[in-house]
Scaffold this active site. Structure first.
Site, PDB file in Angstrom:
ATOM      1  N   TYR A  18       0.828  -1.204   0.000  1.00  0.00           N
ATOM      2  CA  TYR A  18       0.000   0.000   0.000  1.00  0.00           C
ATOM      3  C   TYR A  18       0.862   1.253   0.000  1.00  0.00           C
ATOM      4  O   TYR A  18       2.076   1.192   0.200  1.00  0.00           O
ATOM      5  CB  TYR A  18      -0.947   0.005   1.207  1.00  0.00           C
ATOM      6  CG  TYR A  18      -0.273   0.318   2.534  1.00  0.00           C
ATOM      7  CD1 TYR A  18       0.555  -0.613   3.150  1.00  0.00           C
ATOM      8  CD2 TYR A  18      -0.448   1.554   3.158  1.00  0.00           C
ATOM      9  CE1 TYR A  18       1.175  -0.327   4.358  1.00  0.00           C
ATOM     10  CE2 TYR A  18       0.166   1.849   4.369  1.00  0.00           C
ATOM     11  CZ  TYR A  18       0.966   0.907   4.967  1.00  0.00           C
ATOM     12  OH  TYR A  18       1.580   1.194   6.156  1.00  0.00           O
TER      13      TYR A  18
ATOM     14  N   LEU B 154      11.326   1.125   6.931  1.00  0.00           N
ATOM     15  CA  LEU B 154      10.723   1.579   5.684  1.00  0.00           C
ATOM     16  C   LEU B 154      11.433   2.868   5.260  1.00  0.00           C
ATOM     17  O   LEU B 154      11.676   3.747   6.088  1.00  0.00           O
ATOM     18  CB  LEU B 154       9.232   1.866   5.896  1.00  0.00           C
ATOM     19  CG  LEU B 154       8.503   2.261   4.620  1.00  0.00           C
ATOM     20  CD1 LEU B 154       8.250   1.034   3.750  1.00  0.00           C
ATOM     21  CD2 LEU B 154       7.198   2.957   4.924  1.00  0.00           C
TER      22      LEU B 154
ATOM     23  N   LYS C 130       6.559  -2.064   1.795  1.00  0.00           N
ATOM     24  CA  LYS C 130       5.396  -1.465   2.456  1.00  0.00           C
ATOM     25  C   LYS C 130       4.199  -2.407   2.346  1.00  0.00           C
ATOM     26  O   LYS C 130       3.250  -2.177   1.589  1.00  0.00           O
ATOM     27  CB  LYS C 130       5.098  -0.081   1.858  1.00  0.00           C
ATOM     28  CG  LYS C 130       4.253   0.772   2.775  1.00  0.00           C
ATOM     29  CD  LYS C 130       4.319   2.224   2.380  1.00  0.00           C
ATOM     30  CE  LYS C 130       3.277   3.073   3.073  1.00  0.00           C
ATOM     31  NZ  LYS C 130       3.347   3.056   4.531  1.00  0.00           N
TER      32      LYS C 130
ATOM     33  N   GLU D 207      12.289   2.315  13.963  1.00  0.00           N
ATOM     34  CA  GLU D 207      11.406   3.399  13.508  1.00  0.00           C
ATOM     35  C   GLU D 207      10.114   3.350  14.305  1.00  0.00           C
ATOM     36  O   GLU D 207       9.910   2.444  15.114  1.00  0.00           O
ATOM     37  CB  GLU D 207      11.098   3.241  12.016  1.00  0.00           C
ATOM     38  CG  GLU D 207      10.379   1.931  11.710  1.00  0.00           C
ATOM     39  CD  GLU D 207      10.194   1.648  10.225  1.00  0.00           C
ATOM     40  OE1 GLU D 207      10.073   2.591   9.433  1.00  0.00           O
ATOM     41  OE2 GLU D 207      10.151   0.448   9.879  1.00  0.00           O
TER      42      GLU D 207
HETATM   43  N1  PMP Z   1       7.770   3.752   8.809  1.00  0.00           N
HETATM   44  C1  PMP Z   1       6.630   3.021   8.755  1.00  0.00           C
HETATM   45  C2  PMP Z   1       6.622   1.650   9.349  1.00  0.00           C
HETATM   46  C3  PMP Z   1       5.473   3.558   8.150  1.00  0.00           C
HETATM   47  O1  PMP Z   1       4.345   2.839   8.084  1.00  0.00           O
HETATM   48  C4  PMP Z   1       5.523   4.877   7.624  1.00  0.00           C
HETATM   49  C5  PMP Z   1       4.302   5.477   7.003  1.00  0.00           C
HETATM   50  N2  PMP Z   1       4.100   5.012   5.712  1.00  0.00           N
HETATM   51  C6  PMP Z   1       6.731   5.592   7.701  1.00  0.00           C
HETATM   52  C7  PMP Z   1       7.829   4.992   8.295  1.00  0.00           C
HETATM   53  C8  PMP Z   1       6.855   6.970   7.126  1.00  0.00           C
HETATM   54  O2  PMP Z   1       6.852   6.906   5.732  1.00  0.00           O
HETATM   55  P1  PMP Z   1       6.341   8.104   4.819  1.00  0.00           P
HETATM   56  O3  PMP Z   1       7.171   9.285   5.148  1.00  0.00           O
HETATM   57  O4  PMP Z   1       6.551   7.613   3.440  1.00  0.00           O
HETATM   58  O5  PMP Z   1       4.897   8.329   5.168  1.00  0.00           O
END
Ligand code: PMP
Length: 285
Positions: free
Chosen positions: A33, A206, A148, A181
Site C-alpha cells: 500500500y 521503511l 510497504k 522506527e
Molecule cells: N515507517 C513506517 C513503518 C510507516 O508505516 C511509515 C508510514 N508510511 C513511515 C515509516 C513513514 O513513511 P512516509 O514518510 O513515506 O509516510
C-alpha cells in the site's frame, strides 16, 4: 459530499465498496500500500510514493495493476470525486483473488483499491505546537520492513500500546537496543552537539518518503546529517527528538517513556525543520 472508493475499475459508494472474500490481501496480507498526502488538491511527493509502490510490488513479484500514467489519472479522479482539498489518498494493491493456497496463483490480475479522506491541517498544527509523546516497544516485525506490506499487525500492536499509555507513537527497538522506527513514522534525534541523526535505510526500516524529502532539504540548506542507528539511551537523553511521516510531516517529540526531552517543549531545530519541510510541500518540489 459522500465518499467514493475505487475498487478494481469501479467508483463505488464507500459504504458498499467491497472486495472478494478470497482476495489474497484479506487472507494472507499478500499486498502492499501507499498513503499520499493531498494539500490544496495537490499530491505531495507523488513520484516518490509511486517509485516505492513499484519497488514493493517488484520485491513481492506482484504485477502492477496498471501503468503509472493511468494510475495517476485514477488517483486524481478519486480525489476529485471525494472533493478532497486537504487529506490523504490510500492505495492498496494485492496479488488478487484466488482459491486459498499459499503459492502464487497463476494468471490472475492484481486487485487495486483506493480510498480518500479529509484531514484537518489545523489539528496537526496544534499537535506540532505542543509536541507529542512517544513510548518505546520491542520491534517484533519480520526482516523485510523495507517493503510497504499491508501485513501490519506488529505496527497495530505498537500503536495501540502507545494509545493505551496516552502517547502518540511507539518507537520500535531492535535486539541490539537500537531504535528502528515508529509504528508508522521514521524516528530522528538531535544530539547535544546539535547533530541530526536518523537510521540508514535497508531492510530494517521503511524508506520513508518524508524522511527522504527532509534529507534532500537538509542537503540543500547545508545542514549536517549523520546516518546511523541510535540507542534507546541516546533517544532518552537527546537534546531534541522528532518523527516524520506523510501524515505527520515533521513532528516534534517532547517526552519519550519517562524522559522529558529538552524543556518539554518542541525543540528549536525540530521546529525549523518542520518549517523547511512545509516550505517544500508548498513549493511542490
Ligand atoms: N515507517 C513506517 C513503518 C510507516 O508505516 C511509515 C508510514 N508510511 C513511515 C515509516 C513513514 O513513511 P512516509 O514518510 O513515506 O509516510
Amino acid at each position: 459530499m459522500s465518499r467514493i472508493a475505487y475498487v478494481n475499475g469501479q467508483y463505488l459508494p464507500h459504504r458498499s465498496a467491497n472486495v472478494h472474500v478470497e482476495d489474497r490481501g484479506y487472507q494472507f496480507a499478500d499486498g502492499v500500500y501507499e498513503v499520499v498526502t493531498v494539500i490544496g488538491g495537490r499530491l505531495i511527493d507523488e513520484e516518490g510514493h509511486l517509485d516505492r509502490l513499484w519497488r514493493s510490488l517488484g520485491e513481492l513479484q506482484i504485477d502492477a495493476p496498471m501503468k503509472r500514467g493511468p494510475l495517476k489519472a485514477v488517483m486524481r479522479e478519486v480525489i476529485r470525486r471525494n472533493g478532497i482539498k486537504d487529506g490523504i489518498i490510500y492505495l492498496q494493491v494485492t496479488r488478487g483473488v484466488a482459491p486459498r493456497d499459499h503459492p502464487f496463483p497463476k494468471n490472475i490480475p492484481p486487485s487495486l483499491v483506493m480510498t480518500a479522506k479529509r484531514l484537518s491541517p489545523e489539528k496537526l498544527e496544534k499537535k506540532a505546537e505542543e509536541g507529542v509523546v512517544v513510548i518505546t516497544v520491542p520491534d517484533i516485525r519480520w526482516t523485510r520492513r523495507d517493503i510497504k506490506s499491508v501485513s501490519l499487525l506488529p505496527n497495530v500492536l505498537a500503536k495501540q500500546a502507545a494509545k493505551d499509555s496516552g502517547a502518540y507513537e511507539a518507537f520500535q527497538v531492535d535486539e541490539e537496543g537500537m531504535i528502528t522506527e515508529g509504528s508508522s513514522t521514521n524516528a530522528w534525534i538531535i544530539d547535544s552537539d546539535g547533530k541530526i541523526i536518523t537510521r540508514p535505510t535497508g531492510n530494517s526500516i521503511l524508506a520513508g518518503i518524508t524522511r527522504a524529502a527532509l534529507i534532500r532539504e537538509l542537503e540543500k540548506h547545508g545542514i549536517e546529517l549523520e546516518l546511523r542507528s541510535f540507542s534507546v539511551e541516546e533517544l532518552h537523553s537527546a537534546r531534541e527528538v522528532f518523527l516524520t511521516s506523510s501524515t505527520s510531516y515533521v513532528l516534534p517529540v517532547v517526552k519519550v517513556d519517562d524522559h522529558v526531552i529538552g524543556n518539554g517543549h518542541p525543540g528549536i531545530i525540530s521546529q525549523k525543520l518542520r518549517g523547511i519541510y512545509q516550505d517544500f510541500m508548498i513549493a511542490g518540489k
